[in-house]
Design an enzyme around this catalytic site. Structure first.
Site, PDB file in Angstrom:
ATOM      1  N   GLY A  11      34.541  50.347  54.189  1.00 12.31           N
ATOM      2  CA  GLY A  11      35.248  50.402  52.917  1.00 12.31           C
ATOM      3  C   GLY A  11      34.702  49.401  51.926  1.00 12.31           C
ATOM      4  N   ARG A  12      35.303  49.421  50.769  1.00 10.26           N
ATOM      5  CA  ARG A  12      34.935  48.477  49.714  1.00 10.26           C
ATOM      6  C   ARG A  12      36.206  47.816  49.222  1.00 10.26           C
ATOM      7  NH1 ARG A  12      29.649  49.162  48.437  1.00 10.26           N
ATOM      8  NH2 ARG A  12      28.720  51.080  49.248  1.00 10.26           N
ATOM      9  N   ALA A  14      38.301  44.467  47.123  1.00  2.94           N
ATOM     10  CA  ALA A  14      38.456  44.128  45.708  1.00  2.94           C
ATOM     11  C   ALA A  14      37.147  43.625  45.112  1.00  2.94           C
ATOM     12  CB  ALA A  14      39.543  43.071  45.565  1.00  2.94           C
ATOM     13  N   PHE A  15      36.359  42.871  45.900  1.00  2.00           N
ATOM     14  CA  PHE A  15      35.161  42.262  45.329  1.00  2.00           C
ATOM     15  C   PHE A  15      33.902  42.491  46.156  1.00  2.00           C
ATOM     16  CE2 PHE A  15      37.824  40.450  42.309  1.00  2.00           C
ATOM     17  CZ  PHE A  15      38.887  39.784  42.916  1.00  2.00           C
ATOM     18  N   ILE A  17      31.828  44.573  49.884  1.00  2.00           N
ATOM     19  CA  ILE A  17      31.700  45.612  50.903  1.00  2.00           C
ATOM     20  C   ILE A  17      32.339  45.115  52.198  1.00  2.00           C
ATOM     21  CG2 ILE A  17      30.049  47.028  52.188  1.00  2.00           C
ATOM     22  CD1 ILE A  17      28.082  46.606  49.893  1.00  2.00           C
ATOM     23  N   VAL A  18      32.988  46.026  52.913  1.00  2.00           N
ATOM     24  CA  VAL A  18      33.648  45.694  54.172  1.00  2.00           C
ATOM     25  C   VAL A  18      32.871  46.357  55.307  1.00  2.00           C
ATOM     26  CG1 VAL A  18      35.799  45.736  55.467  1.00  2.00           C
ATOM     27  CG2 VAL A  18      35.855  45.604  52.964  1.00  2.00           C
ATOM     28  N   LYS A  33      33.750  40.837  55.554  1.00  2.00           N
ATOM     29  CA  LYS A  33      33.778  41.123  54.125  1.00  2.00           C
ATOM     30  C   LYS A  33      32.571  40.460  53.477  1.00  2.00           C
ATOM     31  CE  LYS A  33      38.557  42.070  52.869  1.00  2.00           C
ATOM     32  NZ  LYS A  33      39.667  41.702  51.959  1.00  2.00           N
ATOM     33  N   ASP A 128      50.186  41.487  46.436  1.00  5.25           N
ATOM     34  CA  ASP A 128      49.628  42.845  46.476  1.00  5.25           C
ATOM     35  C   ASP A 128      50.056  43.538  47.765  1.00  5.25           C
ATOM     36  OD1 ASP A 128      48.293  45.023  45.474  1.00  5.25           O
ATOM     37  OD2 ASP A 128      46.316  44.396  46.174  1.00  5.25           O
TER      38      ASP A 128
END
Length: 698
Positions: A11-12, A14-15, A17-18, A33, A128
């Site tokens: 995934g991607r 907030a800031f 690539i994961v 991350k 969040d």
């Protein structure tokens, strides 16, 4: 990055690539991350630094664990816990319109409650909180909150003024530009609880102004009246427009509605379910195994135990039997006090998968280790002995399936990753070379796919993904890979399958392959000697003329021999020169060579037409496995039959060749069910599990 092995991008954030990675020290899956700090603004760098700072402060079983951070290629890398069960949002989405039970809702809610209480205790606002940031363990029983990228640490101020968060979860005071504190997280907690109870968001709109209007007015549909008044009232209190009217976390935890769920969390989560032997309250005769009353969907024994059952001694969790290769009767293999749920036999390998997801191997002890020499005057060879061991170095990996070829092994993890080890000849390991490997190594070419099954032939492999994509590699002569050529490949190749033929299961033989499709049809490729794949176009009891005989198929082709092309098939297996199939009605059919009686017919006929095995009428068969010149089949009540060539113990008894099925006797004194059977060359492995009145955990 020398400590980690990248697996795939998941995934991607907030800031950045994961990545899903494998930590080399303990083979544990972790999340990395990757945050490119050079390309970020000052505010973004502060947010990234803030996430590290927050994660270091937190230590709670319901909060994603922080491991370390470091710089790599001008990027900040944050290593943290991996939650394989996906997000709570995905869990809710998969429910469609099937509402959750209130007990399940509270089970999830109180864990989020505990996590948020821990966060607030450290004077941190999450800011969040949403179902997309709430993760689940692999059993989807433990929740963990994560993504603290925009959290705020309240050092001296009691309120934060920046407006952040996902719009659907933003509280009314944020919409008005007012300062907020922990009560804004409690509003988001109410939104999550509402989503658990209704399977939809509390506040949704086509555009931001309409959404703000709904939030400011506190307008949302009531949750179903199937839930208790206490739960409905809790939702209303958490979503109060006035922050002061929202209960603090300590008050929520003290509510009678939550207390029982909180107690269950502390007593049940992580507990080990134990089996216990039920002692009879009154003395009486032993109960026959067929009258236990327990039901099983797998093959189950209905015979009477050979001796009285002693309830004080519980039955073993499971047993694995081996025969063939010189073993003339089933030998119970050592088990390491575990339950084996699936077995696989190779030319020399004997492997199994335990319920806990470990790979167990049975090997002959080294020469001179005892038991291998004859005493003076002995006239019989000693029975071979085996030692069992768990495959080391896989502590962070859960195995759910294993398959064996000639001198190599493939295993599938619960995350859909295929690993191979052993002989690299013919490119069977799928690593792009012919190198031998002693430890399971990930087949990197398949990391972009979630695999659900793997099968090994003598020198080739088939693998199936969750989306029905089929891959093959290894030796290719005869067309066994189904790629339309006879070429070999040392790296996985995607196999074309005709539209509408959704593969459900793959099977490999010595020089051929089969796929079982969703309507119960079978496609095959490779060598069709003796019509062992059933590719000849035959009506019942018809023999083809020589020019109509199909000798090989380079691509996957539907079976053409009746009745295999007409009846739905539940199970198929491939031997050296013959094959077997079980229909939806439980009948067993064999086809191919009958040189050693492996087709199970009264006459040693020479025919290319499939035949129904004789002697099994009235018995519903559920499993079948084919060796080099013999067949083993299992009935729905646990009956085990074998037929064909009998030398070197292939049939599990001292018979020579047997052209008709005969039972194989297992040394079991308790009711049992057969869970797995595998044949390769002249060897057989068979796993059974004791049947008790207590359900076995999934």
């Amino acid at each position: 990055m020398e400590k980690y092995e990248r697996i795939r991008v998941v995934g991607r954030g907030a800031f950045g690539i994961v990545h899903l990675c494998l930590r080399k020290a303990d083979q544990k899956l972790v999340i990395l991350k990757q945050i490119p700090v050079e390309q970020m603004t000052k505010e973004e760098r502060q947010a990234a630094q803030n996430e590290c700072q927050v994660l270091k402060l937190l230590n709670h079983p319901n909060v994603i664990e922080y491991y370390e951070n470091f710089l790599e290629d001008k990027a900040l890398m944050i290593a943290m816990e991996y939650a394989p069960g996906g997000t709570l949002a995905e869990f809710i989405q998969k429910r469609c319109n099937s509402l959750l039970e209130e007990e399940t809702i509270l089970h999830f809610f109180v864990q989020i409650l505990l996590a948020l209480h821990h966060v607030h205790t450290h004077l941190i606002l999450h800011r969040d909180l949403k179902t997309q940031n709430i993760l689940l363990d692999k059993h989807r029983m433990v929740v963990k909150i994560g993504d603290f990228g925009i959290s705020k640490i309240l050092s001296s101020k009691s309120k934060a003024y920046t407006v952040v968060g996902t719009p659907c979860y933003i509280s009314p005071e944020l919409c008005e530009g007012k300062p907020y504190n922990q009560k804004s997280d409690i509003w988001a907690l109410g939104c999550v609880l509402y989503e658990l109870a209704s399977l939809k968001r509390a506040f949704e709109a086509a555009n931001l102004p309409a959404l703000v209007l709904k939030i400011m007015s506190g307008t949302f549909a009531p949750i179903s009246d199937r839930y208790s008044p206490e739960l409905r009232q809790l939702v209303l209190s958490l979503l109060s427009l006035e922050p002061a009217q929202r209960p603090p976390l300590s008050h929520i935890m003290a509510q009678p509605l939550c207390i029982r769920a909180l107690l269950n969390i502390h007593t049940d989560v992580g507990s080990v379910r134990m089996r216990r032997a039920e002692k009879s309250l009154t003395p009486g005769p032993p109960i026959a195994s067929g009258s236990t009353g327990s039901r099983a969907t797998s093959a189950r024994c209905r015979g009477v135990p050979r001796g009285p059952v002693r309830p004080a001694i519980p039955p073993p969790l499971s047993s694995v039997y081996a025969w063939g290769g010189g073993l003339s009767s089933p030998l119970r293999l050592p088990m390491l006090n575990t339950e084996v749920v699936q077995v696989a036999a190779g030319r020399t390998q004997k492997a199994g998968v335990t319920r806990s997801g470990r790979l167990i191997l049975w090997e002959a002890p080294p020469l001179g280790a005892g038991g291998g020499t004859l005493l003076p005057g002995a006239v019989e060879l000693p029975q071979p002995q085996f030692v069992s061991r768990f495959l080391e170095g896989q502590s962070g990996v859960t195995i759910k399936h294993v398959a064996c070829g000639d001198l190599f092994t493939a295993c599938l993890t619960d995350r859909g990753i295929i690993m191979t080890f052993g002989s690299g000849s013919n490119g069977c390991l799928g690593h792009g070379n012919l190198t031998d490997i002693s430890q399971p190594t990930i087949v990197e070419a398949l990391l972009g796919y979630e695999m659900v099954q793997v099968a090994c032939g003598a020198s080739h492999v088939l693998a199936l993904s969750t989306d029905g994509e089929l891959f093959a590699w290894g030796r290719g002569d005869g067309g066994r890979l189904g790629l339309g050529t006879r070429e070999s490949h040392n790296c996985p190749q995607q196999v074309p399958v005709a539209p509408g033929q959704e593969a459900q299961r793959v099977v490999c033989g010595i020089d051929s392959s089969m796929i079982l499709t969703s309507p119960g049809r079978v496609l095959a490729c490779g060598s069709n000697r003796f019509n062992k794949l059933g590719l000849d176009h035959l009506s019942l009891d018809e023999e083809p003329v020589p020019y109509q005989q199909v000798e090989e198929a380079l691509s996957f082709t539907p079976l053409g021999s009746a009745p295999l092309d007409q009846e739905p098939l539940l199970c198929v297996d491939l031997g050296t020169a013959h094959s077997a199939a079980i229909t939806a009605s439980g009948d067993c059919y064999t086809f191919g060579s009958n040189q050693h009686g492996q087709l199970g017919t009264s006459s040693r006929r020479v025919s290319r037409a499939p035949c129904r095995v004789q002697g099994l009428e009235g018995i519903k068969m559920v499993m079948v496995a084919c060796g080099d010149a013999f067949t083993v089949a299992v009935g729905a009540e646990g009956e085990v039959y074998s037929w064909g060539k009998g030398t070197r113990g292939r049939l599990g008894r001292r018979d020579e060749d047997a052209g008709l099925p005969r039972p194989v006797q297992l040394d079991e004194t308790h009711p049992y069910m057969v869970t797995s059977v595998s044949c390769c060359h002249g060897n057989t492995l068979l796993a059974v599990r004791s049947v008790t009145d207590e359900p076995v955990p999934p």
